[in-house]
Design a protein around this motif. Sequence first.
Motif, mmCIF file in Angstrom:
data_model
loop_
_atom_site.group_PDB
_atom_site.id
_atom_site.type_symbol
_atom_site.label_atom_id
_atom_site.label_comp_id
_atom_site.label_asym_id
_atom_site.label_seq_id
_atom_site.Cartn_x
_atom_site.Cartn_y
_atom_site.Cartn_z
ATOM 1 N N ILE A 33 11.811 -2.119 70.796
ATOM 2 C CA ILE A 33 12.795 -2.189 69.783
ATOM 3 C C ILE A 33 12.034 -2.326 68.428
ATOM 4 O O ILE A 33 10.907 -2.775 68.280
ATOM 5 C CB ILE A 33 13.584 -3.540 69.888
ATOM 6 N N CYS A 34 12.622 -1.506 67.316
ATOM 7 C CA CYS A 34 11.917 -1.504 65.941
ATOM 8 C C CYS A 34 13.047 -1.800 64.950
ATOM 9 O O CYS A 34 14.305 -1.468 65.429
ATOM 10 C CB CYS A 34 11.103 -0.438 65.756
ATOM 11 N N ALA A 35 12.805 -1.774 63.642
ATOM 12 C CA ALA A 35 13.824 -2.055 62.601
ATOM 13 C C ALA A 35 13.180 -1.655 61.398
ATOM 14 O O ALA A 35 12.052 -1.622 61.108
ATOM 15 C CB ALA A 35 14.432 -3.475 62.619
ATOM 16 N N SER A 36 14.104 -1.210 60.376
ATOM 17 C CA SER A 36 13.528 -0.941 59.219
ATOM 18 C C SER A 36 14.668 -1.558 58.201
ATOM 19 O O SER A 36 15.829 -1.822 58.496
ATOM 20 C CB SER A 36 13.657 0.607 58.839
ATOM 21 N N ASP A 37 14.056 -1.879 57.050
ATOM 22 C CA ASP A 37 14.815 -2.574 55.835
ATOM 23 C C ASP A 37 13.971 -2.553 54.699
ATOM 24 O O ASP A 37 12.811 -2.572 54.556
ATOM 25 C CB ASP A 37 14.908 -4.145 56.439
ATOM 26 N N HIS A 38 14.789 -2.411 53.623
ATOM 27 C CA HIS A 38 14.203 -1.986 52.295
ATOM 28 C C HIS A 38 13.619 -3.623 51.935
ATOM 29 O O HIS A 38 12.571 -3.615 51.017
ATOM 30 C CB HIS A 38 15.385 -1.618 51.278
ATOM 31 N N VAL B 160 26.476 1.736 51.341
ATOM 32 C CA VAL B 160 25.315 2.629 51.017
ATOM 33 C C VAL B 160 25.123 3.587 52.358
ATOM 34 O O VAL B 160 24.070 4.255 52.482
ATOM 35 C CB VAL B 160 24.178 1.639 51.066
ATOM 36 N N MET B 161 26.074 3.499 53.372
ATOM 37 C CA MET B 161 25.968 4.352 54.623
ATOM 38 C C MET B 161 25.659 5.891 54.233
ATOM 39 O O MET B 161 25.000 6.500 54.791
ATOM 40 C CB MET B 161 26.989 4.057 55.360
ATOM 41 N N LYS B 162 26.676 6.375 53.206
ATOM 42 C CA LYS B 162 26.248 7.864 53.058
ATOM 43 C C LYS B 162 24.956 8.056 52.458
ATOM 44 O O LYS B 162 24.530 9.197 52.880
ATOM 45 C CB LYS B 162 27.431 8.202 52.199
ATOM 46 N N ALA B 163 24.195 7.444 51.530
ATOM 47 C CA ALA B 163 22.995 7.719 51.146
ATOM 48 C C ALA B 163 22.192 7.596 51.946
ATOM 49 O O ALA B 163 21.140 8.327 52.273
ATOM 50 C CB ALA B 163 22.559 6.892 50.056
ATOM 51 N N VAL B 164 22.141 6.489 53.212
ATOM 52 C CA VAL B 164 21.232 6.470 53.996
ATOM 53 C C VAL B 164 21.145 7.637 55.199
ATOM 54 O O VAL B 164 20.417 8.039 55.528
ATOM 55 C CB VAL B 164 21.569 5.044 54.724
ATOM 56 N N CYS B 165 22.598 7.838 55.486
ATOM 57 C CA CYS B 165 22.893 9.171 56.496
ATOM 58 C C CYS B 165 22.166 10.185 55.725
ATOM 59 O O CYS B 165 21.585 10.947 56.614
ATOM 60 C CB CYS B 165 24.186 9.245 56.839
ATOM 61 N N LEU B 166 22.554 10.688 54.472
ATOM 62 C CA LEU B 166 22.000 12.070 53.910
ATOM 63 C C LEU B 166 20.447 11.928 53.956
ATOM 64 O O LEU B 166 19.668 12.889 54.314
ATOM 65 C CB LEU B 166 22.594 12.063 52.431
ATOM 66 N N ASP B 167 19.717 10.753 53.753
ATOM 67 C CA ASP B 167 18.290 10.596 53.662
ATOM 68 C C ASP B 167 17.578 10.876 55.112
ATOM 69 O O ASP B 167 16.549 11.261 55.079
ATOM 70 C CB ASP B 167 17.852 9.299 53.301
ATOM 71 N N LEU B 168 18.405 10.550 56.120
ATOM 72 C CA LEU B 168 17.924 10.544 57.367
ATOM 73 C C LEU B 168 18.158 11.713 58.139
ATOM 74 O O LEU B 168 17.564 12.205 59.231
ATOM 75 C CB LEU B 168 18.748 9.398 58.332
ATOM 76 N N ALA B 169 19.117 12.499 57.550
ATOM 77 C CA ALA B 169 19.776 13.669 58.481
ATOM 78 C C ALA B 169 18.511 14.741 58.992
ATOM 79 O O ALA B 169 18.727 15.102 60.098
ATOM 80 C CB ALA B 169 20.659 14.227 57.683
ATOM 81 N N ASN C 50 13.008 4.186 56.370
ATOM 82 C CA ASN C 50 13.871 4.463 57.840
ATOM 83 C C ASN C 50 13.519 5.636 58.457
ATOM 84 O O ASN C 50 13.377 5.502 59.809
ATOM 85 C CB ASN C 50 15.395 4.717 57.103
ATOM 86 N N ALA C 51 12.949 6.579 57.849
ATOM 87 C CA ALA C 51 12.536 7.873 58.652
ATOM 88 C C ALA C 51 11.420 7.438 59.677
ATOM 89 O O ALA C 51 11.354 7.951 60.817
ATOM 90 C CB ALA C 51 12.306 8.961 57.785
ATOM 91 N N HIS D 71 15.919 14.015 59.865
ATOM 92 C CA HIS D 71 14.589 13.409 60.592
ATOM 93 C C HIS D 71 15.207 13.046 62.041
ATOM 94 O O HIS D 71 14.441 12.750 62.849
ATOM 95 C CB HIS D 71 14.183 12.082 59.965
ATOM 96 N N ILE D 72 16.499 13.166 62.358
ATOM 97 C CA ILE D 72 17.295 12.904 63.495
ATOM 98 C C ILE D 72 16.979 14.040 64.581
ATOM 99 O O ILE D 72 17.384 15.190 64.137
ATOM 100 C CB ILE D 72 18.445 12.601 63.153
#
Length: 272
Positions: free
Chosen positions: A32-37, A75-84, A57-58, A86-87
């Motif tokens: 398990i790991c986690a990211s947070d600002h 903030v979900m949209k911004a997070v997803c666009l940033d991650l897209a 997050n990446a 890298h997934i």
Amino acid sequence: MTAPRIAFIGAGNMAASLIGGLRAQGVDASAICASDHGAEQRAKISTEHGIQTFAANAEAIVDADVIVLAVKPQVMKAVCLDLAAHIGANQLIVSIAAGITCASLESWLGPRAIVRCMPNTPALLRQGVSGLYANQQVSATQRQQAEQLLSAVGLALWLEQEQQIDAVTAVSGSGPAYFFLLIEAMTAAGEKLGLPRDTAAQLTLHTALGAARMAVASEVDAAELRRRVTSPAGTTEAAINSFQAGGFEALVEQALNAAARRSAELAEQLGK
């Protein structure tokens, strides 16, 4: 089934609850790991659960089998666009954000295996209940992984249609607040009847707890349990008749319909 590697994007209360539940089930901290600002939140969750944390997050999702999106809906949209970018194709996305549809997630992330979940706040005590919906890209193994994840904090129930999430939100997502309101009202009424406020509160709280445990443990439904404790011409019947004369059942239906409508409205607003 081998425990999947799980990365949490966002390390707030619900993520911490899920992590704590997984750890209590014996899932190793290394899985398990986690990211947070927030540095303070990262330090807290790392100390409490012994997991690795990341500011980016990446970095957190590298080698993860399951990516849990546990950020605020706004903030979900911004997070997803940033991650897209890298997934990976085989990574499962589990969203526990209210009001974000699979279609919205797919528009931001591309075609992915996505499980959308609606947990409720008693999950913080591992007494929650969650509705889960899987899109067509989710494999049988990934369904098991998502169910294992949400079962760590309570009951996990699969839904056949995504729009049923709105009903789940109305019944169980918002549901704890309805019971809190009833507890408030019963406590206040008990005090007006002459009880000390603390006594009225304790009587109400433990009655609610006992009734819930009886209902969960019983082989008959709530309507039959109510009939069994309602003696003809007795005190309980007098109270029940008063509730029903005031349109209790219709008011509950009206309230849940309002919550379901608002859930659908929020999904439309947040998905843009």
